[in-house]
Design a protein around this motif. Structure first.
Motif, PDB file in Angstrom:
ATOM      1  N   GLU A  70      -2.879   3.871   6.513  1.00 41.39           N
ATOM      2  CA  GLU A  70      -4.160   3.181   6.536  1.00 41.39           C
ATOM      3  C   GLU A  70      -4.083   1.896   5.683  1.00 41.39           C
ATOM      4  O   GLU A  70      -4.578   0.839   6.082  1.00 41.39           O
ATOM      5  CB  GLU A  70      -5.257   4.117   5.998  1.00 41.39           C
ATOM      6  CG  GLU A  70      -6.646   3.775   6.466  1.00 41.39           C
ATOM      7  CD  GLU A  70      -7.715   4.651   5.806  1.00 41.39           C
ATOM      8  OE1 GLU A  70      -8.904   4.391   6.063  1.00 41.39           O
ATOM      9  OE2 GLU A  70      -7.363   5.574   5.020  1.00 41.39           O
ATOM     10  N   PHE A  71      -3.441   2.006   4.517  1.00 37.13           N
ATOM     11  CA  PHE A  71      -3.259   0.831   3.651  1.00 37.13           C
ATOM     12  C   PHE A  71      -2.409  -0.237   4.349  1.00 37.13           C
ATOM     13  O   PHE A  71      -2.746  -1.416   4.379  1.00 37.13           O
ATOM     14  CB  PHE A  71      -2.573   1.212   2.338  1.00 37.13           C
ATOM     15  CG  PHE A  71      -3.457   1.921   1.342  1.00 37.13           C
ATOM     16  CD1 PHE A  71      -4.834   1.803   1.389  1.00 37.13           C
ATOM     17  CD2 PHE A  71      -2.888   2.693   0.337  1.00 37.13           C
ATOM     18  CE1 PHE A  71      -5.642   2.447   0.455  1.00 37.13           C
ATOM     19  CE2 PHE A  71      -3.677   3.339  -0.606  1.00 37.13           C
ATOM     20  CZ  PHE A  71      -5.058   3.221  -0.542  1.00 37.13           C
ATOM     21  N   ALA A 100      -4.145  -2.153   6.836  1.00 36.89           N
ATOM     22  CA  ALA A 100      -5.157  -3.049   6.262  1.00 36.89           C
ATOM     23  C   ALA A 100      -4.534  -4.248   5.555  1.00 36.89           C
ATOM     24  O   ALA A 100      -5.126  -5.333   5.515  1.00 36.89           O
ATOM     25  CB  ALA A 100      -6.038  -2.266   5.274  1.00 36.89           C
ATOM     26  N   PHE A 101      -3.361  -4.088   4.984  1.00 36.62           N
ATOM     27  CA  PHE A 101      -2.811  -5.115   4.085  1.00 36.62           C
ATOM     28  C   PHE A 101      -1.657  -5.916   4.679  1.00 36.62           C
ATOM     29  O   PHE A 101      -1.226  -6.916   4.103  1.00 36.62           O
ATOM     30  CB  PHE A 101      -2.318  -4.474   2.777  1.00 36.62           C
ATOM     31  CG  PHE A 101      -3.355  -3.667   2.049  1.00 36.62           C
ATOM     32  CD1 PHE A 101      -4.689  -4.084   2.020  1.00 36.62           C
ATOM     33  CD2 PHE A 101      -3.020  -2.486   1.390  1.00 36.62           C
ATOM     34  CE1 PHE A 101      -5.651  -3.342   1.357  1.00 36.62           C
ATOM     35  CE2 PHE A 101      -3.978  -1.738   0.715  1.00 36.62           C
ATOM     36  CZ  PHE A 101      -5.299  -2.164   0.703  1.00 36.62           C
ATOM     37  N   ASN A 138      -2.507   8.170   4.301  1.00 46.44           N
ATOM     38  CA  ASN A 138      -3.113   7.236   3.367  1.00 46.44           C
ATOM     39  C   ASN A 138      -2.322   5.927   3.316  1.00 46.44           C
ATOM     40  O   ASN A 138      -2.878   4.832   3.361  1.00 46.44           O
ATOM     41  CB  ASN A 138      -3.114   7.902   1.982  1.00 46.44           C
ATOM     42  CG  ASN A 138      -4.269   7.444   1.139  1.00 46.44           C
ATOM     43  OD1 ASN A 138      -4.710   6.325   1.273  1.00 46.44           O
ATOM     44  ND2 ASN A 138      -4.746   8.311   0.269  1.00 46.44           N
ATOM     45  N   GLY A 148       0.806  -1.216   0.000  1.00 49.58           N
ATOM     46  CA  GLY A 148       0.000   0.000   0.000  1.00 49.58           C
ATOM     47  C   GLY A 148       0.842   1.270   0.000  1.00 49.58           C
ATOM     48  O   GLY A 148       0.321   2.364  -0.161  1.00 49.58           O
ATOM     49  N   PHE A 155       3.120   4.107  -1.603  1.00 52.70           N
ATOM     50  CA  PHE A 155       2.993   4.661  -2.955  1.00 52.70           C
ATOM     51  C   PHE A 155       4.279   4.418  -3.740  1.00 52.70           C
ATOM     52  O   PHE A 155       5.371   4.788  -3.286  1.00 52.70           O
ATOM     53  CB  PHE A 155       2.698   6.161  -2.892  1.00 52.70           C
ATOM     54  CG  PHE A 155       1.357   6.486  -2.284  1.00 52.70           C
ATOM     55  CD1 PHE A 155       0.389   5.488  -2.082  1.00 52.70           C
ATOM     56  CD2 PHE A 155       1.043   7.788  -1.918  1.00 52.70           C
ATOM     57  CE1 PHE A 155      -0.847   5.787  -1.521  1.00 52.70           C
ATOM     58  CE2 PHE A 155      -0.195   8.102  -1.364  1.00 52.70           C
ATOM     59  CZ  PHE A 155      -1.133   7.097  -1.166  1.00 52.70           C
TER      60      PHE A 155
END
Lengths: 254, 254
Positions: free
Chosen positions: B244-245, B248-249, B241, B122, B124
């Motif tokens: 958060e990814f 989650a991942f 951002n 996640g 970038f």
């Protein structure tokens, strides 16, 4: 179940064996047409492979994401993405929202323009700094930060891969992108975007019409290689080994 | 004809439809076992797919390259490479030598650990600087330049992907790599490799045993995730951002 599936760079021909199997088991197939473009016959070819209807997923469908996620609650839904499955942030957004809704998500990685273009030029992938995106420019939108990020890479002797924006199914051309960089040079005046600077352009990488050319910036800009999608590399120092590769693998524009 | 063919990250399951066709037409298939490793059953699975013998290509065979090129002068020869076809310099060397010998070369790109690992966390991809490789360390070989290159990225707020070396079919483990980085910190003392620094580890990305974990460096080192091949990300600033990814991942190690 939601499959987020990279389609690679060659349309259906670059689906993996495992992806082709998962696609045939899918109840519903979306083809993402918002972050990148595929060879022209991809939709027809996908339809005949899956024996069914392909729904096109545009920006609105991907970013509101409720339709895809709702369908995936009790069907096997596949979202096909040109290149790698997750290279654009928006697909990780969808993945996270699906997870939050209790939907199982499977990711199928595939080839990306990022590694494919870089490695095909012969430049060393560990010499690249930040990837930079060049957006379309408007009267009140001229982000010179694009130049600044290439310059930071250059100052640290790192090459830059410049990805060109996509809008309404068309990607920015080489000439337009180099023209914008020249205007940014006029604004920053750091000597980064000079007429003699070597630049490398990759067009339709992976496809039958692939071409990789290089030469002085003004020559490449004048030549304006046709075709899409296109990307540009602004190299820092090219070492002897890289130079030998580049001369062997790309076409020089004089 | 020489095909240099990326095998992706899942063994034969990640061959593309076009690659599978080209493989069946090949007179001779080499499987490269020098720059990376594939799932354990790959050789058997390739043999049954091609209906023939698979020759293993080690460092000696790839770097002297005369055998492969000679065969390719009048046969269709395929060299299978785990991950992308050209990520290692040595395959571009082979490609160039084949071209010089008048052999037509076709490249088949595939998924690479570089894009697959980064995108699955996640983080970038446009926030990554130079890729750095961590070699095995010997008494008279302790290249602190590895640390320096991560530090340059970090100073410019760029994440670093650290690829771990392969030797005799085994890749370096997470604990060993972090241990070496700590010794480099003792030498450079710039505060880069601290116990509280967040690091992310990816193991067997793309395979059925894939795992992505993250946590403070000392916790990850203590946990020492098993499995191979493994890679590490040393992030610079992780934005909201990305955080958060990542939560989650990936699985947090406390």
């Amino acid at each position: 179940m939601l499959n987020i599936m990279g389609l690679g760079l060659r349309g259906t021909k670059s689906l993996t064996l495992e992806e082709a199997d998962a696609l045939k088991e899918s109840d519903l197939v979306y083809f993402e047409i918002y972050t990148s473009i595929s060879p022209g016959n991809t939709v027809d070819s996908l339809s005949s492979l899956t024996g069914g209807m392909i729904r096109l997923a545009d920006r609105n469908l991907i970013e509101t994401d409720s339709e895809i996620i709702n369908e995936a609650k009790n069907k096997i839904v596949t979202l096909l993405v040109t290149g790698d499955a997750l290279s654009a942030t928006t697909h990780n957004e969808l993945r996270m929202e699906a997870q939050k809704a209790g939907v199982e998500v499977r990711i199928f990685e595939n080839a990306s323009i990022i590694t494919a273009f870089i490695s095909k030029t012969g430049l060393f992938n560990y010499k690249f700094g930040n990837i930079v995106s060049m957006p379309f420019i408007y009267e009140n939108f001229f982000p010179v930060s694009v130049y600044d990020r290439i310059y930071i890479n250059y100052s640290n002797n790192m090459h830059t891969l410049l990805l060109l924006d996509l809008k309404d199914g068309k990607t920015m051309g080489i000439q337009d992108a180099l023209g914008i960089l020249k205007r940014m040079e006029d604004s920053r005046k750091k000597g980064l975007i000079e007429p003699e600077r070597i630049v490398i352009a990759g067009i339709a990488i992976g496809s039958e019409n692939e071409s990789i050319i290089y030469g002085n910036l003004d020559k490449v800009m004048e030549y304006n290689p046709p075709g899409s999608p296109a990307s540009i590399i602004i190299p820092a120092t090219i070492n002897d080994n890289e130079r030998e590769f580049l001369e062997a693998f790309a076409r020089k524009i004089n």
